[in-house]
Design a protein around this motif. Structure first.
Motif, short mmCIF file in Angstrom:
data_model
loop_
_atom_site.label_atom_id
_atom_site.label_comp_id
_atom_site.label_asym_id
_atom_site.label_seq_id
_atom_site.Cartn_x
_atom_site.Cartn_y
_atom_site.Cartn_z
N CYS A 1 -5.73 18.17 -61.32
CA CYS A 1 -4.71 18.08 -60.26
C CYS A 1 -3.34 18.52 -60.76
O CYS A 1 -2.65 19.30 -60.09
CB CYS A 1 -4.64 16.65 -59.73
N TYR B 1 -9.17 7.39 -61.63
CA TYR B 1 -8.51 8.55 -62.22
C TYR B 1 -7.95 9.55 -61.21
O TYR B 1 -7.07 10.34 -61.56
CB TYR B 1 -9.48 9.28 -63.16
N SER B 2 -8.44 9.55 -59.99
CA SER B 2 -7.94 10.54 -59.03
C SER B 2 -6.49 10.29 -58.65
O SER B 2 -5.75 11.23 -58.34
CB SER B 2 -8.81 10.53 -57.76
N THR B 3 -6.07 9.04 -58.66
CA THR B 3 -4.69 8.69 -58.32
C THR B 3 -3.96 8.09 -59.52
O THR B 3 -3.09 7.25 -59.37
CB THR B 3 -4.67 7.69 -57.14
N VAL C 1 -5.69 16.13 -54.93
CA VAL C 1 -5.65 14.65 -54.96
C VAL C 1 -6.17 14.09 -53.64
O VAL C 1 -7.00 13.16 -53.62
CB VAL C 1 -4.22 14.15 -55.24
N LEU D 1 -9.98 14.37 -53.41
CA LEU D 1 -10.69 13.35 -54.18
C LEU D 1 -10.63 11.99 -53.50
O LEU D 1 -11.61 11.24 -53.48
CB LEU D 1 -10.10 13.26 -55.59
N ILE E 1 -13.88 7.66 -59.90
CA ILE E 1 -12.99 8.52 -59.11
C ILE E 1 -11.77 7.74 -58.64
O ILE E 1 -10.64 8.25 -58.65
CB ILE E 1 -13.76 9.11 -57.91
N ASP E 2 -11.97 6.49 -58.25
CA ASP E 2 -10.86 5.66 -57.79
C ASP E 2 -9.85 5.43 -58.90
O ASP E 2 -8.63 5.39 -58.66
CB ASP E 2 -11.42 4.33 -57.29
N MET F 1 -10.41 14.98 -64.11
CA MET F 1 -10.00 14.96 -62.70
C MET F 1 -8.48 14.94 -62.58
O MET F 1 -7.90 15.68 -61.78
CB MET F 1 -10.58 13.72 -62.00
N GLY F 2 -7.85 14.07 -63.38
CA GLY F 2 -6.40 14.00 -63.34
C GLY F 2 -5.74 15.28 -63.83
O GLY F 2 -4.76 15.75 -63.26
#
Length: 646
Positions: free
Chosen positions: A580, A482-484, A162, A165, A479-480, A576-577
């Motif tokens: 992690c 789904y990464s978090t 996380v 990314l 990315i913004d 992506m999620g």
């Protein structure tokens, strides 16, 4: 042969232990004897063939090759204020300025502070304290610290992914800030209506009543170049101006982190305090502007009916969660460099509540200036308000361009954004480097660490080039988003449940008491409240957030402006999620596989702390500390006869 530490002879200390390569000979009347397996008496006296009348012969140790520690000792903070400022700088980021004020006005103004405060006390504070306490007690990074419960090692690996990314796209924001900062050293500002490139555009806007502004044109055409891209599948060429800015940003990060917390801990004295100075200056300046009171009123006017919406409560929980930086590994890593007896409960209250107050007061600086812009353009404040990059690089720069001495205010504002972004990136990078270096102690050597950090920054720079192409903003948003997203929530949920039920919530509370040593009465009472949160309230609220994220993900299409993302783009974001959070079952399976016995036995063994847990802070359990002593002593039949008669 194994001895407990309390059984060592006074003349044989831990630091004097011979290495396994050393060989031992017993010397008696007949000379050296070939060593055999034997036992050693608790008082350290060895048995030999000399009989009961002769005293035990001495041990003669032949020196062997000494063992060397492959890693250097871990660093520690130069003072408690370095840790506090680093955590405050890490938590007080861009979201405090460009997201909270927008959420506040969108979700009922002053009424939004009620769900925001509830989520702070039942989700933010408990998780913040858990992460700080875990890092400080274990004195290890996000991966190594899970020797307290090996089955949960995947949580640390997930945190590492996380943070990676986030670092990948977060420094792109700093690159944009650099670009705007460089462009601010000119008058008129290049995104203002006085700029030659946009004079005609502003005239047409005023005649047609269009919302399209000069600052928006500058952002889309000059900075991003997004007007030349058709979408996610058409990134186009790299914007060379942004490539230079991104390179400078990564060089600055590399230099600031070169000596670890010894360098970044000193830099935060400026980067963590400068934004507060700018916010105070902007509030004072905004209060003198015509129409500013309308912006503040718009920001704080309470709409109590909005509290009936689940969206409001989800926004409050999400803002608390992301604003405090929970689950990224940065807090855990920074706390691991603390002294063992640091008061983590006090630090949690100071940092978390200070962070939320900063978000609230930053809203006055934002909406007072936006209120002036709305007054000047004769439009409602809601039409000029925005969030995210739209606020930082379109709406607010446009408002600054209307002020007298606009270049000065623009320079001040973008310097503030730079320091906010750098501090947050420090924390995320610290989480990555600490996780890797604790797993590979050889990298603590200064030269190796320098090469590792250089390779890491350069790798992020190369990957970040995709985000500064003409279509890079589409990848940035993906990315913004789904990464978090759900991956981070799942990681934090398992961290909370794992500590509460596998490691044991009572044991964890006792660890906190051990660290604080002289625990004041108020600390003991607060631990009862935190225990209830860890066991029930926090997991329930995290499940609520997770459910709402999945519901919104299913019902809402991902967009940037008028562009709707294709299915394959959304699927890529979901991957992506998943990447992690899938680390949790994968590494749990590895931990169970490494044990022996039945499946139940393996599971029980994999949730027990390793013997090395607590060694970093000197609180190791002596009863479980077994030391291999490399001595072999020869015994004969007479020795057994002698020992039985004594």
């Amino acid at each position: 042969m194994k001895l407990l530490p309390e059984q060592w002879n006074d003349g044989l200390q831990k630091s004097q232990m011979p290495v396994p390569e050393m060989q031992v000979e017993t010397v008696g009347a007949a000379g050296p004897v070939t060593p055999l397996d034997s036992t050693l008496q608790p008082n350290g006296v060895s048995l030999d063939s000399g009989g009961p009348q002769q005293p035990p012969p001495p041990l003669q140790i032949q020196p062997g090759t000494p063992s060397t520690d492959p890693g250097l000792p871990r660093q520690t903070w130069g003072g408690k204020y370095e840790f506090l400022l680093s955590c405050i700088g890490y938590c007080v980021g861009l979201g405090n300025v460009w997201r909270f004020p927008y959420l506040c006005y969108r979700n009922g103004g002053g009424a939004f502070l009620i769900p925001y405060s509830i989520m702070l006390f039942f989700t933010g504070l408990p998780l913040f304290l858990m992460e700080l306490s875990l890092g400080q007690y274990g004195a290890a990074g996000p991966i190594t610290v899970w020797k307290c419960c090996p089955i949960l090692k995947g949580i640390g690996v997930g945190m590492l992914l996380v943070s990676s990314l986030v670092c990948l796209y977060y420094n792109v924001i700093i690159a944009w800030t650099f670009y705007y900062l460089g462009m601010s050293f000119q008058s008129p500002l290049p995104w203002s209506c006085e700029a030659p490139a946009y004079v005609n555009l502003c005239k047409n806007v005023s005649q047609n009543g269009s919302r399209f502004s000069a600052s928006e044109a500058f952002w889309n055409e000059r900075v991003l170049g997004v007007v030349y891209s058709t979408g996610l599948s058409d990134p186009g060429p790299v914007r060379w101006e942004l490539a230079i800015c991104l390179l400078v940003a990564w060089i600055i990060i590399f230099l600031c982190m070169l000596k670890g917390i010894h360098s970044s801990g000193k830099i935060v004295y400026f980067t963590a305090t400068f934004p507060y100075l700018v916010i105070i200056v902007l509030i004072i300046r905004g209060a003198t502007l015509e129409g500013s009171i309308d912006g503040v009123r718009f920001y704080l006017t309470a709409d109590w009916k909005r509290l009936q919406s689940a969206q409001v409560w989800n926004d409050a929980a999400s803002q608390i969660f992301y604003s405090l930086g929970i689950g990224f590994g940065g807090l855990l890593s920074m706390a691991s460099y603390n002294k063992f007896d640091n008061n983590v409960i006090r630090d949690t209250l100071v940092i978390a509540i200070g962070n939320c107050c900063t978000s609230f007061f930053a809203g006055f600086a934002i909406f007072s200036v936006l209120g002036h812009m709305a007054w000047k353009k004769q439009v409602p404040v809601g039409k000029v308000a925005d969030s995210g990059p739209g606020l930082a690089f379109v709406a607010y720069p446009e408002a600054l361009a209307l002020l007298p001495g606009s270049p000065f205010w623009a320079i001040l504002f973008f310097l503030m954004l730079f320091t906010l972004g750098v501090d947050t990136l420090f924390g995320n990078m610290e989480g990555i480097t600490t996780a890797v270096i604790d797993e590979i102690p050889l990298l603590r050597d200064w030269k190796r660490k320098t090469l590792f950090l250089a390779a890491l920054c350069f790798g992020f720079y190369l990957l970040g080039l995709l985000l500064i192409t003409e279509g890079g903003i589409y990848w940035f948003t993906l990315i913004d988003s789904y990464s978090t997203s759900f991956g981070l929530i799942i990681i934090t949920l398992f961290m909370c449940l794992g500590i509460a039920f596998f490691y044991g919530v009572n044991q964890f509370c006792q660890d906190i008491v051990d660290m604080i040593c002289r625990c004041p009465p108020w600390c003991a009472k607060l631990l009862i409240y935190f225990k209830a949160c860890w066991v029930f309230f926090t997991p329930v609220l995290l499940l609520f957030i997770l459910f709402y994220i999945f519901l919104e993900m299913y019902n809402t299409a991902l967009r940037y402006g008028s562009y709707e993302y294709p299915r394959w783009g959304k699927a890529l974001g979901i991957c992506m999620g998943v990447l992690c959070c899938i680390q949790i079952p994968v590494w749990a399976g590895v931990a169970i596989f490494r044990e022996s016995g039945t499946l139940t036995d393996r599971f029980k063994k994999s949730i027990r702390p390793l013997n090395s847990w607590r060694t970093a802070n000197g609180q190791r359990d002596i009863s479980s500390e077994v030391i291999d002593v490399p001595y072999t002593v020869n015994l004969t039949d007479q020795d057994y006869t002698w020992s039985s008669t004594v």
